[in-house]
Write an enzyme that holds these catalytic residues in place. Structure first.
Site, mmCIF file in Angstrom:
data_model
loop_
_atom_site.group_PDB
_atom_site.id
_atom_site.type_symbol
_atom_site.label_atom_id
_atom_site.label_comp_id
_atom_site.label_asym_id
_atom_site.label_seq_id
_atom_site.Cartn_x
_atom_site.Cartn_y
_atom_site.Cartn_z
ATOM 1 N N THR A 69 9.320 10.878 47.753
ATOM 2 C CA THR A 69 10.740 11.187 47.895
ATOM 3 C C THR A 69 10.983 12.618 47.442
ATOM 4 O OG1 THR A 69 11.422 8.899 47.569
ATOM 5 C CG2 THR A 69 13.098 10.559 47.201
ATOM 6 N N PHE B 26 13.725 15.138 46.021
ATOM 7 C CA PHE B 26 15.004 15.146 45.301
ATOM 8 C C PHE B 26 15.585 16.561 45.308
ATOM 9 C CE2 PHE B 26 12.788 11.481 43.720
ATOM 10 C CZ PHE B 26 13.775 10.544 43.445
#
Lengths: 275, 275
Positions: A172, A174
Site C-alpha cells: 500500500t 500512503f
C-alpha cells in the site's frame, strides 16, 4: 510531530507513519478519513497519513475525493508491505479459534486462508487494529483478529498464524498530508487531478504537455465523473517538482485544455518497502 | 443461453446478465470468479458475466488478472446501477432487526446508514444475494440482508429500507465473456492490456499510436506490476473494432514498444443504466 491517521492504534496507517517519521511520530488515531483531513486543517494534527493505492485493490477513491474537497498538500509518501496475521491471546492455540475479526478489505485479502480454515467465522470490524483491541479488551479467548505485526506488539498479543494473505506481493502507498507545501527536493514527484475539455484526442494532447518536456509519468488513471458518463477525472503523477521550469510550463500548457485542474503536491518519492 | 456468474441466485451479476440477455438468460451461479472463467472455457456455460469496474471502488483487479490468465474474449458489457436495500422477512419491522448480513463491499458502501443505525450489527456474508438466502432459509426474523431488489423478489422477501447506500451514484460495469469473439459491430470498443518497454516517454508513444489514427480512448489505468516497482500494466479501452484498419495498424504500431500485449475483445458499448 502529531500525525493523524484513520483507525485504532496499531493500524497499518500508524505503521506507515512510524516508518516515515521515525522517532518524531506522535499518534493521533481518528475514526474516519474525513476526520484526518479536518484534524490537519484545524491544526489539531501537524500531519495526516492516508492510504491512496494498494497493489491488489487499486486506488482508494475516497481519499482522492477528500483530496479534492480539502485544501491540504501531499508532502511525502510511504510504501508499506501489507502482511496480515491471525492474532490472538498468548497461550491460545490456533485450533481453538473460531472467529476471525477484521476490516472487510483484510478479510477479503485472506479469502483462501479462511476458505481452508472453515472453522474460522469471519466477523467484520471497522479496523484491523481495532479488531485486535476488541479481542484483547473483551478477553475473547476463542477469537482472533487479522491485522499487522505491529498491532500484535502494541496490544501485547501473539501471532497465531503469520502472513496469511492470499497474495504475497501486497503493498500500500500512503500519502503524508500537511497544510503547507513540502520543502523543495531535487528528485520530487508531483500529483495532480484534472478533467479535460471535450476535444478530439484530448487525452493525447494532455500527455503531450509532459512528453514534450521529457517529464516521465509514474501513474495515470481515468475515473468516470459522477453523473457524467464519458467524462473523466484523471489522476496523474509525474517525475518533477512543480517549481521546476519544465513542470510549470507543462501545467500552464495543460490548463489550456482542462476544465478543472488541482495540484495535490510535490514530494520526494518513497523507496519500496522490503519484502 | 447458459450464463455463469459469481454469487448466489439474485446477485447483482445475475441482474446484469438478465438485463443483457433478456429472455434468453439461464442462470449458472458459481462460487468464485475463477469458476466462471473455467465454466466458460469447459463449455459448461455459454457465457460468463463478471464485474470489472465500479464507480466508487474502481477496477476489480481480480477480474483483470483472470482475463490475463484465461483465454476468453469480452463480447459485451453491461452498466448496472447498484442500489442496496435492507431486506428481511415480510411482516418484520425495521426496528426489530439487529443484524445486517452482506458482502464486505456492500457493507462498506452502506457505512453511513449502518453508523446511523447502531443496533444493526454488520455480519459478513460471501455474497449479497447469499445473505438474503441465509436470512430466508434460517428463518432469521431478527436479521436483515443488504442486497439488490432482484434478490428480495427472487427469495420472496421484503425490502425494509430502500436505497441505503451512502452514494446515490453507484454504477458497476460488467463484462460478458465467451470462448469466441463477438460478431462484428460498427460502434464497437476494444479492451487491451499491455506492458511497455523501458524507453523515454514510452507511455506518450503508446497513446500516440491511437491519437495518430483518431481512435478515442474511454479508459486508461496504470497498475504496478507485481514484484517490479516502476513497471506497469496498462488497461486501455478505445473506440473502434480490432478488425478495423485503423485499429489493426494501431495495435501493430503499439507492439513495437510493448513487452506484452493482450487483446481482450471488441464489443458493443453498454448504455448507462437509468438512475
Amino acid at each position: 510531530m502529531n500525525v493523524a491517521f484513520q483507525g485504532e492504534r496499531g493500524s497499518y496507517s500508524e505503521e506507515a507513519g512510524r516508518t516515515f517519521f521515525g522517532a518524531d511520530f506522535k499518534p493521533i488515531p481518528l475514526g474516519t478519513f474525513a476526520g484526518v483531513y479536518e484534524a490537519v486543517e484545524s491544526g489539531q494534527a501537524d500531519r495526516g497519513i492516508v492510504p491512496i493505492e494498494n497493489s491488489l485493490v487499486g486506488s482508494i477513491h475516497q481519499n482522492y475525493d477528500l483530496l479534492l474537497k480539502h485544501h491540504l498538500k501531499i508532502v511525502g509518501e510511504q510504501d508499506l508491505r501489507i502482511e496480515h496475521n491471525l492474532i490472538g491471546h498468548s497461550g491460545c492455540k490456533l485450533e481453538d479459534i473460531t472467529e476471525a475479526h477484521s476490516h472487510p478489505v483484510a478479510l477479503g485479502q485472506c479469502q483462501e486462508y479462511l476458505a481452508k480454515h472453515e472453522k474460522l467465522v469471519p466477523q467484520v470490524s471497522y479496523d484491523t487494529a481495532g479488531a485486535v483491541k476488541l479481542v484483547k479488551e473483551n478477553n475473547l479467548k476463542h477469537a482472533g483478529a487479522i491485522a499487522g505485526r505491529f498491532a500484535a506488539e502494541l496490544y501485547g498479543m501473539e501471532i497465531l498464524a503469520k502472513s496469511i494473505q492470499d497474495e504475497r506481493d501486497n503493498h500500500t502507498r500512503f500519502l503524508v498530508l500537511s497544510k503547507d507545501v513540502a520543502e523543495y527536493s531535487e528528485n520530487a514527484k508531483t500529483s495532480i487531478v484534472f478533467a479535460l475539455k471535450n476535444l478530439p484526442g484530448v487525452l493525447f494532447k494532455a500527455l503531450s504537455v509532459f512528453a514534450l518536456r521529457d517529464l516521465d509519468l509514474t501513474k495515470i488513471e481515468s475515473r468516470p465523473l459522477r453523473k457524467k458518463m464519458w467524462q473523466y477525472y484523471f489522476y496523474l503523477d509525474f517525475v518533477g517538482h512543480i517549481e521546476d521550469e519544465a513542470a510549470k510550463n507543462a501545467i500552464g500548457h495543460l490548463r489550456e485544455i482542462t476544465t478543472f485542474l488541482k495540484i495535490l503536491g510535490s514530494y520526494p518519492p518513497s523507496a519500496r518497502d522490503s519484502d
